[in-house]
Motif scaffolding. Structure first.
Motif, PDB file in Angstrom:
ATOM      1  N   LEU A 187      -2.456   6.662 -10.491  1.00 19.24           N
ATOM      2  CA  LEU A 187      -1.611   5.820 -11.661  1.00 19.24           C
ATOM      3  C   LEU A 187      -0.199   6.196 -11.616  1.00 19.24           C
ATOM      4  O   LEU A 187       0.779   5.381 -11.767  1.00 19.24           O
ATOM      5  N   ILE A 188       0.132   7.362 -11.545  1.00 13.72           N
ATOM      6  CA  ILE A 188       1.349   7.834 -11.270  1.00 13.72           C
ATOM      7  C   ILE A 188       2.149   7.058 -10.232  1.00 13.72           C
ATOM      8  O   ILE A 188       3.249   6.766 -10.255  1.00 13.72           O
ATOM      9  N   ALA A 189       1.514   6.971  -9.069  1.00 16.33           N
ATOM     10  CA  ALA A 189       2.178   6.502  -7.857  1.00 16.33           C
ATOM     11  C   ALA A 189       2.447   4.890  -8.246  1.00 16.33           C
ATOM     12  O   ALA A 189       3.442   4.462  -7.902  1.00 16.33           O
ATOM     13  N   GLY A 222      -4.984  11.060  -3.865  1.00 15.22           N
ATOM     14  CA  GLY A 222      -4.970   9.905  -5.132  1.00 15.22           C
ATOM     15  C   GLY A 222      -3.832   9.213  -5.170  1.00 15.22           C
ATOM     16  O   GLY A 222      -3.548   8.054  -5.151  1.00 15.22           O
ATOM     17  N   PHE A 223      -2.532  10.101  -4.973  1.00 16.02           N
ATOM     18  CA  PHE A 223      -1.062   9.562  -5.099  1.00 16.02           C
ATOM     19  C   PHE A 223      -0.705   8.539  -3.870  1.00 16.02           C
ATOM     20  O   PHE A 223      -0.357   7.367  -4.234  1.00 16.02           O
ATOM     21  N   SER A 224      -1.294   9.022  -2.657  1.00 21.39           N
ATOM     22  CA  SER A 224      -0.980   8.095  -1.586  1.00 21.39           C
ATOM     23  C   SER A 224      -1.930   6.608  -1.671  1.00 21.39           C
ATOM     24  O   SER A 224      -1.395   5.727  -1.089  1.00 21.39           O
ATOM     25  N   GLN A 225      -3.174   7.085  -2.094  1.00 25.34           N
ATOM     26  CA  GLN A 225      -3.801   5.768  -2.312  1.00 25.34           C
ATOM     27  C   GLN A 225      -3.346   4.521  -3.409  1.00 25.34           C
ATOM     28  O   GLN A 225      -3.114   3.624  -3.117  1.00 25.34           O
ATOM     29  N   GLY A 226      -2.916   5.196  -4.419  1.00 18.95           N
ATOM     30  CA  GLY A 226      -2.233   4.326  -5.476  1.00 18.95           C
ATOM     31  C   GLY A 226      -0.873   3.817  -4.928  1.00 18.95           C
ATOM     32  O   GLY A 226      -0.524   2.594  -5.179  1.00 18.95           O
TER      33      GLY A 226
END
Length: 319
Positions: free
Chosen positions: A62-64, A101-105
């Motif tokens: 969500l941050i990304a 997670g960041f890269s996925q978002g």
């Protein structure tokens, strides 16, 4: 063993660039990019700092999403088509789960808006994310802040105040049920850059801006650069059903006017373009609500059924 910078980039952020004009992407000292013929390059950059612009302990996906979406909103504000972006990522430590997670978002949003990551940097420090976006725009159709005129109609593309309400929910200043919680969190972390609508406005709208710091403050930027004023008709402001159910009307209006973080477009349309604009809205089902008029007053006034209302707060201040 600690993962090095190049291994980190290769593992989580290397993708074959799919958008237009990438002659050379990630992997060298510079990216090599070809700007589309007869277009100008629109460039914007924002830095989001942990626990200032987002909770550091939030879901990294969500941050990304938030980080890239709010930057894409700047391209929408200019009527530019997304092409490429760069990423500067500062992390307290290497965390495989967080980075995955960041890269996925990040790439989920990139794929949705057909924009390619072409470079960047990673370093150690307090959590912060800097994204620079690049887009292409016809120089005759760019939505500039300085072209509004007295008599132009003022429109917004969607409900206002949800961003401020979402922040109040995150800070636990408001208690809400599950449905409302999900609504406001979706708005906060997944704001909708108005790219599709903006691409239709070129050559019709006289000026435009995205609403990041609050309607009054951002419309004020148009007024300042165009040398005109604006009247906002409070009874016309679009407010979402969840917001109306959450707080009293006065609070909802205050957030709609000055809360920020809505990322809808605010734009102006000249009188002689109104019929063309109305036909465009009907044909493409563009979201647009008439909320005001540009004036010769040199400032922004808020009117409720003709009577002026004085605000106690006009918008978000970065410093």
């Amino acid at each position: 063993m600690a993962v090095g910078e190049f291994e980190l980039i290769k593992e989580y952020f290397f993708r074959n660039a799919a958008s237009y004009g990438v002659a050379l992407g990630i992997g060298d000292d510079c990216a090599l990019l070809q700007v589309p013929q007869d277009k100008q390059l629109a460039v914007s950059m924002d830095t989001l700092v942990g626990d200032i612009h987002f909770p550091s302990n939030a879901d990294p996906e969500l941050i990304a999403e938030r980080a890239l979406r709010v930057n894409l909103s700047d391209l929408a504000a200019m009527g530019a088509e997304p092409l490429w972006f760069t990423l500067g990522l500062t992390l307290p430590k290497t965390d495989d789960h967080w980075l995955k997670g960041f890269s996925q978002g990040l790439f989920r949003v990139a794929n949705d808006f057909n924009i390619s990551l072409v470079g960047g940097d990673t370093t150690r420090g307090n959590l912060s994310i800097t994204i620079q976006v690049h887009g292409a725009v016809d120089p005759k159709k760019a939505l500039l802040r300085g072209n509004a005129n007295v008599g132009d109609s003022v429109f917004v593309t969607g409900p206002l105040g949800d961003g401020a309400a979402a922040l109040a929910v995150i800070k636990k200043e408001l208690e809400v049920g599950k449905s409302a919680f999900n609504y406001f969190m979706d708005h906060y972390y997944r704001p909708q850059p108005q790219i599709a609508t903006a691409l239709h406005l070129g050559g019709i709208a006289s000026s435009g801006i995205d609403i990041s710091d609050g309607l009054v403050a951002d419309l004020g930027h148009i007024c300042e650069q165009s040398g005109v004023g604006a009247d906002i008709f409070l009874e016309r402001l679009p407010l979402s059903e969840p917001l109306n159910k959450l707080v009293e009307p006065e609070q909802a209006l205050q957030w709609a006017l000055s809360g920020g973080d809505d990322y809808h477009l605010c734009f102006t349309v000249p009188t002689d373009k109104m019929k063309t604009f109305e036909a465009l809205c009907s044909r493409h089902r563009l979201p647009a609500t008439l909320i005001g008029r540009m004036t010769d007053a040199k400032d922004v006034r808020c009117l409720h059924k003709g009577d002026e209302v004085v605000l106690t707060k006009t918008g978000y201040q970065h410093f």
